[in-house]
Design an enzyme around this catalytic site. Structure first.
Site, PDB file in Angstrom:
ATOM      1  N   GLU A 475       0.836  -1.188   0.000  1.00 56.19           N
ATOM      2  CA  GLU A 475       0.000   0.000   0.000  1.00 56.19           C
ATOM      3  C   GLU A 475       0.880   1.250   0.000  1.00 56.19           C
ATOM      4  OE1 GLU A 475      -3.429  -0.355   2.331  1.00 56.19           O
ATOM      5  OE2 GLU A 475      -3.948   1.760   2.247  1.00 56.19           O
ATOM      6  N   GLU A 750      -1.997   0.772  13.421  1.00 58.99           N
ATOM      7  CA  GLU A 750      -3.119   1.234  12.600  1.00 58.99           C
ATOM      8  C   GLU A 750      -4.447   1.097  13.355  1.00 58.99           C
ATOM      9  OE1 GLU A 750      -3.602  -1.124   9.056  1.00 58.99           O
ATOM     10  OE2 GLU A 750      -4.827   0.422   8.086  1.00 58.99           O
TER      11      GLU A 750
END
Ligand code: RAM
Length: 899
Positions: A475, A750
């Site tokens: 990502e 996260e």
């Protein structure tokens, strides 16, 4: 006698920048003085073609004359028109309030290539292109050249589609990595300029370049290779000034040749494979015979902007060693050695190995371990994050570090290693954008200090060329929402003005024709989504605004103002009755309160998207109104102010009950309503109570995601619930900031529940352990716990708000911050009944200092009643605080209860 000095000269934020393309660069300097109240009353800048000319004050291309002004940052150069390649030397003289004069040192800047016609180089490359999922080896490009006379100076102007590493006569040019950086290559590419005077010589020379895929044609996110183009290409121009007065220019063109060498594959996500047996010794030196190499291919120049760098380059920084000897995992085929570097980091491994030629060592990277001690790689998704090194077979050992890849990891697994690796086998090389540290925060609680450490490492790991969400999986994108929530914290920890100056341009490049800002910038890797939705798209306003607040940068606001206007007008058009992302809205309604835990398992949380959308619409309209006023567009300011009022009214009508309840009753709903000032004043206390009740009902836990969390402690502080803000900060059970810390985290995760003791790892489909968003609490640590904040009316810390808010049982806290004006400090401790507070207010600034002093407390400064002390003026005294206006200088306040 003067106690005043002037120094720390900067041009466009940089020290002696080489190769800028700003035609009217801004100059800044600092005053140095121990004297209280030291401030500038006038300055004079002179600029000339040489340092001697500056000293002698002759041949001046600019003389500002004496300007009666206290401005010491962002003074705009207003001399002769600047030309390509011109170097300008400059100096500033400063007068202070006593009339003393200080003369600063001489600094310089040098212009890059300002016109397209300054480039005579061609784009060149090799033939191989690979495919969407097929990588290619890295080509080596070279040529020899002769310089006919002694050399005065040499400059290399260089860029690539892809990544380049350049050597001249076998020596590396500069120390930057991942050049030329990541931009939307369909629109713009940056070039770098290097002073290579010391690398070239009279007679025979050679220039060599290795090209990597990088973001241009390597894998980006989960979308495969070749997002921008099919193969890497080079554009280089070496300009040598000779003693005979001539200039010799060596450019990338048809005369170069290429071959493939030891780098079989190099990809940011997947890693690098290097076969040292394929090295070509001496390939970048003049004697090398390249007759067996192929002539390069020539490409037509892409129709894109070729721009000088605005941001910092990426550099290799510290090195980490394993903290324990490796653990061995034996299987019948191989032994895997797992090393622990003790810190989740971003960069790569330098490998030391000795063994026979042809042996391949495989290096894998992971952030976490499985329960059995093997490396946990499920969360990397499709990113292979694996490097391979095949040995040459040198008898005294080999050292290797990959070039064009980086990984996010704490653990390193070696397999195929010949023999038993020792602790020297693995070194972690930490890589990130060169954003110098500016802030320090610490306090009496070691867990919070570890939290601060984790925030800083999250920033290092994710500020690599662009602000990314994560550094490890497939990502690593410039998510706008993440950047927006973290930017303020980032600007405490490090000097990020140039970094964001560059990225905000990426964001504008990525703006849709309709005016939307996307979820990621540069726009790549995510398919067709062009509107990031609430809190993501709004980064287009919040980020320039924050850089303005922290660095006083009005030019950034001016430059992006038309783009910001287009965005707010897009919001007007796409909302219905001022409700943004209304339920039937046909477009993207946003990521919601991303990863909040109140959404019954949904990643977008429990707060309604139209509520978040409308709240951010109001916020963006209001910020734009303030921005318009700052840059002198008063009619616009009024217009956007009215727009804000209308959106606010729509918010109230749609989402707020007469009893001050906010629809959905989520913490984030209350936080946004309170923080963005969307409630009628009389309803604020009821809303604040409802928020507090929800936190308590959850056992003193937050339920907020990316959107609500950053504002939550500020809201609680402002509504008089500092106690609850501290209680949340100190909470050790999840969801909380400290839960990961108690589990040994060394970066910010996260997700609140990325790993929990009862459930183990979260869904590996999205579970990064190095994601800075929740690190946005850092801003509250600096501004509220330690007490250094900006005054929006006097941005750039021209006037500081020093307001520590002790609580939570902390007995001390300290923050230091290198502002544009110099170092500010706020350092307090509680010593029995005494509150002892040392502050430093940089020269040429002032501060408002809030001393926590309940009634019946006397406040002294350096041993005398504070209000009688030099540089200190009492502004206000209430039941809780004594407020002083303070001139620049160092002070120690002591508040002590009497009787
Ligand atoms: C994920 C990441 C990122 C976030 C987006 C919406 O990819 O968590 O940080 O901004 O989703």
């Amino acid at each position: 006698m003067t106690h005043l000095n002037a120094g720390h000269l900067r041009c466009e934020y940089q020290e002696n920048p080489l190769g800028i393309d700003v035609l009217n660069p801004r100059l800044s300097w600092r005053l140095f003085s121990d004297r209280r109240g030291a401030r500038q009353t006038a300055y004079r800048i002179i600029a000339a073609p040489s340092a001697d000319d500056v000293t002698a004050e002759r041949n001046l291309i600019w003389d500002s004359g004496r300007v009666e002004s206290d401005q010491s940052i962002h003074v705009v150069y207003a001399g002769e028109r600047l030309r390509s390649r011109q170097r300008v030397f400059w100096r500033v003289q400063v007068w202070d309030e006593t009339g003393s004069l200080a003369v600063g040192p001489i600094a310089w800047w040098e212009m890059g290539l300002l016109r397209r016609t300054d480039w005579s180089a061609s784009w060149i490359g090799a033939t191989l292109v690979g495919g969407r999922w097929t990588t290619i080896p890295a080509p080596l490009l070279r040529r020899s050249f002769t310089l006919d006379a002694p050399i005065v100076q040499a400059r290399l102007y260089i860029t690539a589609s892809g990544l380049y590493e350049c050597t001249i006569n076998g020596q590396r040019v500069g120390e930057d990595v991942f050049t030329p950086g990541w931009t939307d290559y369909r629109q713009r590419v940056q070039y770098q300029v290097y002073d290579v005077t010391g690398l070239v010589r009279t007679g025979e020379n050679a220039i060599g370049v290795i090209l990597g895929d990088g973001w241009y044609c390597g894998h980006v996110a989960w979308s495969g290779r070749q997002q921008y183009g099919d193969r890497p290409k080079l554009l280089a121009q070496l300009v040598v000034t000779l003693a005979n007065g001539k200039t010799q220019t060596i450019v990338s063109n048809r005369s170069w040749r290429y071959a493939f060498g030891p780098i079989l594959e190099s990809d940011i996500l997947h890693g690098e494979s290097y076969d040292a047996r394929l090295e070509i010794p001496g390939w970048d030196t003049p004697d090398f015979d390249d007759s067996s190499w192929q002539p390069v291919e020539l490409f037509t120049a892409p129709d894109i902007a070729l721009v000088a760098m605005r941001g910092p380059t990426v550099r290799r920084h510290e090195e980490l060693r394993p903290i324990t000897p490796p653990t061995a995992f034996h299987s019948h085929q191989t032994t895997r050695w797992v090393f622990d570097l003790g810190q989740n980091m971003v960069g790569r491994v330098r490998l030391r190995v000795r063994g026979p030629a042809g042996v391949t060592v495989t290096i894998r990277h992971a952030e976490m371990l499985n329960p059995d001690g093997t490396i946990y790689t499920a969360n990397l998704r499709s990113a292979r994050a694996t490097d391979h090194y095949t040995l040459r077979g040198d008898s005294d050992g080999e050292v290797w570090e990959p070039r064009f890849t980086f990984h996010g990891f704490r653990y390193v697994e070696l397999s195929g290693y010949p023999g038993v690796p020792d602790m020297e086998a693995v070194t972690g090389i930490v890589i990130h954008s060169a954003t110098p540290p500016t802030g320090e925060f610490s306090c009496s609680d070691p867990l919070i200090n570890q939290l601060q450490h984790n925030i800083v490492w999250g920033q290092k790991g994710n500020f690599l060329e662009v602000p990314t969400d994560c550094p490890q999986r497939d990502e690593r994108l410039g998510w706008t929402g993440d950047a927006q929530v973290f930017i303020r914290t980032a600007a405490f920890n490090m000097h990020v003005a140039p970094f964001f100056t560059k990225w905000i341009r990426d964001l504008e490049d990525a703006q849709s024709p309709e005016g939307a800002y996307p979820p990621v910038a540069p726009l790549a890797g995510i398919g067709g989504l062009t509107d990031g939705g609430p809190a993501w798209a709004d980064a287009g306003i919040i980020c320039p605004w924050t850089i303005y607040l922290c660095y006083g940068d009005t030019r950034l606001l001016e430059e992006h103002y038309p783009s910001m206007q287009r965005f707010v007008e897009y919001l007007e058009r796409s909302s219905r009755d001022f409700i943004r992302c209304y339920e039937e809205y046909p477009g993207f309604r946003g990521f919601g309160d991303w990863l909040a835990l109140d959404g019954s398992g949904r990643t977008d949380g429990g707060t309604a998207k139209d509520l978040i959308g409308t709240a951010f619409f109001a916020h963006s309209a209001r910020l734009l109104s303030r921005i318009a006023a700052i840059i002198g567009r008063s009619r616009d300011a009024t217009r956007y102010r009215r727009l804000f009022e209308r959106v606010r009214q729509a918010f109230i009508t749609r989402f707020v009950t007469g009893a001050g309840r906010v629809t959905g009753e989520t913490q984030t709903g209350y936080v946004l309503a309170l923080h963005f000032d969307l409630l009628p004043p009389e309803l604020r206390p009821a809303a604040a109570d409802a928020l507090a009740r929800d936190i308590l009902a959850r056992g003193v836990h937050l339920s907020t995601g990316f959107v609500g969390t950053p504002y939550l402690p500020h809201v609680l502080t402002s509504v008089g619930r500092l106690d609850l803000a501290y209680a949340l900060l100190l909470q050790q059970t999840w969801p909380s900031w400290l839960y990961p810390v108690t589990q040994g985290a060394t970066t910010i995760w996260e997700r609140w529940d990325g790993w929990t003791h009862d459930r183990g790892f979260q869904d590996p489909g999205m579970n990064s352990f190095n994601h800075y968003a929740y690190g946005a609490i850092g801003e509250w640590l600096y501004a509220t716990v330690a007490g250094i904040d900006v005054d929006p009316e006097c941005p750039g810390y021209r006037h500081l708000v020093l307001r520590p808010r002790p609580g939570g049982g902390l007995t001390s806290a300290r923050a230091a911050l290198d502002t544009m004006y110099g170092r500010a400090v706020s350092d307090w401790h509680i010593d029995g009944d005494r509150f002892v507070w040392t502050i430093v207010v940089p020269p040429n600034t002032t501060a408002t200092a809030y001393v926590p002093a309940v009634e019946g407390t006397i406040v002294q400064e350096s041993g005398r009643p504070a209000e009688e002390s030099e540089g200190v003026t009492l502004v206000q005294r209430d039941e809780e605080t004594a407020v002083y206006r303070v001139a620049s200088g160092n002070y120690t306040f002591v508040a002590e209860r009497v009787g």
